[in-house]
Design an enzyme around this catalytic site. Structure first.
Site, mmCIF file in Angstrom:
data_model
loop_
_atom_site.group_PDB
_atom_site.id
_atom_site.type_symbol
_atom_site.label_atom_id
_atom_site.label_comp_id
_atom_site.label_asym_id
_atom_site.label_seq_id
_atom_site.Cartn_x
_atom_site.Cartn_y
_atom_site.Cartn_z
ATOM 1 N N ASN A 1 -1.967 0.219 6.896
ATOM 2 C CA ASN A 1 -1.447 -1.051 7.415
ATOM 3 C C ASN A 1 -0.577 -1.806 6.417
ATOM 4 O O ASN A 1 -0.403 -3.017 6.505
ATOM 5 C CB ASN A 1 -2.594 -1.913 7.962
ATOM 6 C CG ASN A 1 -3.635 -2.238 6.910
ATOM 7 O OD1 ASN A 1 -3.460 -1.932 5.742
ATOM 8 N ND2 ASN A 1 -4.711 -2.879 7.326
ATOM 9 N N HIS B 1 -2.100 -5.482 1.552
ATOM 10 C CA HIS B 1 -3.388 -6.130 1.323
ATOM 11 C C HIS B 1 -3.118 -7.572 0.941
ATOM 12 O O HIS B 1 -2.104 -7.859 0.295
ATOM 13 C CB HIS B 1 -4.138 -5.451 0.162
ATOM 14 C CG HIS B 1 -5.299 -6.266 -0.350
ATOM 15 N ND1 HIS B 1 -6.543 -6.213 0.232
ATOM 16 C CD2 HIS B 1 -5.373 -7.196 -1.342
ATOM 17 C CE1 HIS B 1 -7.345 -7.074 -0.404
ATOM 18 N NE2 HIS B 1 -6.656 -7.683 -1.365
ATOM 19 N N LYS C 1 0.825 -1.213 0.000
ATOM 20 C CA LYS C 1 0.000 0.000 0.000
ATOM 21 C C LYS C 1 0.866 1.273 0.000
ATOM 22 O O LYS C 1 2.069 1.205 0.273
ATOM 23 C CB LYS C 1 -0.938 -0.035 1.214
ATOM 24 C CG LYS C 1 -1.991 -1.158 1.151
ATOM 25 C CD LYS C 1 -2.966 -1.059 2.333
ATOM 26 C CE LYS C 1 -4.034 -2.128 2.287
ATOM 27 N NZ LYS C 1 -4.987 -1.989 3.407
ATOM 28 N N TYR D 1 -12.445 -2.435 -3.969
ATOM 29 C CA TYR D 1 -12.899 -2.621 -2.587
ATOM 30 C C TYR D 1 -14.426 -2.625 -2.463
ATOM 31 O O TYR D 1 -14.946 -2.348 -1.383
ATOM 32 C CB TYR D 1 -12.315 -1.532 -1.700
ATOM 33 C CG TYR D 1 -10.963 -1.858 -1.083
ATOM 34 C CD1 TYR D 1 -10.745 -3.055 -0.394
ATOM 35 C CD2 TYR D 1 -9.916 -0.948 -1.133
ATOM 36 C CE1 TYR D 1 -9.523 -3.334 0.200
ATOM 37 C CE2 TYR D 1 -8.682 -1.223 -0.545
ATOM 38 C CZ TYR D 1 -8.497 -2.413 0.127
ATOM 39 O OH TYR D 1 -7.288 -2.689 0.728
ATOM 40 N N GLU E 1 -9.130 -10.837 -7.837
ATOM 41 C CA GLU E 1 -8.191 -9.724 -7.591
ATOM 42 C C GLU E 1 -6.974 -9.809 -8.509
ATOM 43 O O GLU E 1 -6.452 -8.781 -8.955
ATOM 44 C CB GLU E 1 -7.785 -9.701 -6.112
ATOM 45 C CG GLU E 1 -8.962 -9.323 -5.219
ATOM 46 C CD GLU E 1 -8.621 -9.285 -3.740
ATOM 47 O OE1 GLU E 1 -9.523 -8.969 -2.939
ATOM 48 O OE2 GLU E 1 -7.461 -9.565 -3.360
HETATM 49 N N1 UDP Z 1 -9.925 -0.603 7.315
HETATM 50 C C1 UDP Z 1 -10.024 0.631 7.944
HETATM 51 N N2 UDP Z 1 -10.755 0.728 9.099
HETATM 52 C C2 UDP Z 1 -11.365 -0.355 9.656
HETATM 53 C C3 UDP Z 1 -11.267 -1.596 9.024
HETATM 54 C C4 UDP Z 1 -10.537 -1.687 7.861
HETATM 55 O O1 UDP Z 1 -9.467 1.615 7.469
HETATM 56 O O2 UDP Z 1 -12.010 -0.203 10.714
HETATM 57 C C5 UDP Z 1 -9.145 -0.706 6.085
HETATM 58 C C6 UDP Z 1 -7.813 -1.400 6.321
HETATM 59 O O3 UDP Z 1 -6.813 -0.709 5.590
HETATM 60 C C7 UDP Z 1 -8.028 -2.775 5.766
HETATM 61 C C8 UDP Z 1 -9.030 -2.529 4.639
HETATM 62 O O4 UDP Z 1 -9.863 -1.493 5.135
HETATM 63 O O5 UDP Z 1 -6.801 -3.361 5.335
HETATM 64 C C9 UDP Z 1 -9.892 -3.703 4.256
HETATM 65 O O6 UDP Z 1 -10.509 -4.214 5.429
HETATM 66 P P1 UDP Z 1 -10.543 -5.766 5.737
HETATM 67 O O7 UDP Z 1 -11.483 -5.976 6.868
HETATM 68 O O8 UDP Z 1 -10.801 -6.517 4.466
HETATM 69 O O9 UDP Z 1 -9.063 -6.067 6.286
HETATM 70 P P2 UDP Z 1 -7.845 -6.885 5.648
HETATM 71 O O10 UDP Z 1 -8.431 -7.991 4.807
HETATM 72 O O11 UDP Z 1 -7.051 -5.896 4.831
HETATM 73 O O12 UDP Z 1 -7.059 -7.391 6.823
HETATM 74 MG MG MG Z 2 -9.861 -7.946 3.311
#
Ligand code: UDP
Ligand code: MG
Length: 137
Positions: free
Chosen positions: A116, A119, A13, A53, A130
């Site tokens: 974070n 992805h 990212k 997304y 994807e």
């Molecule tokens: N995210 C965020 N706030 C939240 C939860 C998720 O900004 O409360 C963002 C975070 O960057 C995350 C992405 O949305 O990586 C997609 O969320 P997901 O639950 O799919 O998490 P991941 O699969 O990336 O662990």
């Molecule tokens: Mg996810």
């Protein structure tokens, strides 16, 4: 590919690209038995991020998430290996870096729940979608 061999999509990212972590993260995958089949550095539009997304479109963080993913260069990577989808998720750690297990990518590099660093696809079906999203000609 042999039994249990899978492909998954990883994204480095903007926060991690900006800190020049591309090579560290790629080496981390290689050192943990995930092979890099293809990768490219790109920047996507907000509309493309919204499409990528769209499973999260009803979430309160959707707009900021899409703005963020399109805010700077990212590196999209096809990873391959034994159980690559779950293995990549394990190596990434929890979504919130504060909760990520020691030694995981998000523990090492994540700044916050939104920044974070990486992805990773969460299922076989999503991995296929994807990978196609970024690599289908
Ligand atoms: N995210 C965020 N706030 C939240 C939860 C998720 O900004 O409360 C963002 C975070 O960057 C995350 C992405 O949305 O990586 C997609 O969320 P997901 O639950 O799919 O998490 P991941 O699969 O990336 O662990
Ligand atoms: Mg996810």
């Amino acid at each position: 590919m042999n039994n249990n061999e899978e492909r998954t999509l990883s994204i480095i990212k903007p926060d991690a690209v900006e800190r020049n972590l591309e090579n560290n993260i790629k080496n981390f995958f290689s050192n943990n038995s995930l092979r890099i089949v293809d990768s490219k550095k790109i920047q996507i539009t907000k509309e493309e991020a919204e499409e990528f997304y769209k499973v999260h479109q009803s979430k309160p963080f959707y707009n900021d998430l899409c703005s963020y993913l399109s805010s700077g260069p990212i590196v999209v990577i096809i990873l391959e290996g034994q159980n690559a989808i779950s293995e990549n998720r394990r190596l990434m750690g929890a979504t919130d870096p504060k909760k990520a297990e020691k030694g995981t990518l998000r523990f090492l590099y994540g700044i916050s729940i939104d920044k974070n660093s990486v992805h990773g696809s969460d299922s076989l079906d999503n991995a296929k979608k994807e990978i196609d999203f970024f690599f289908k000609n």
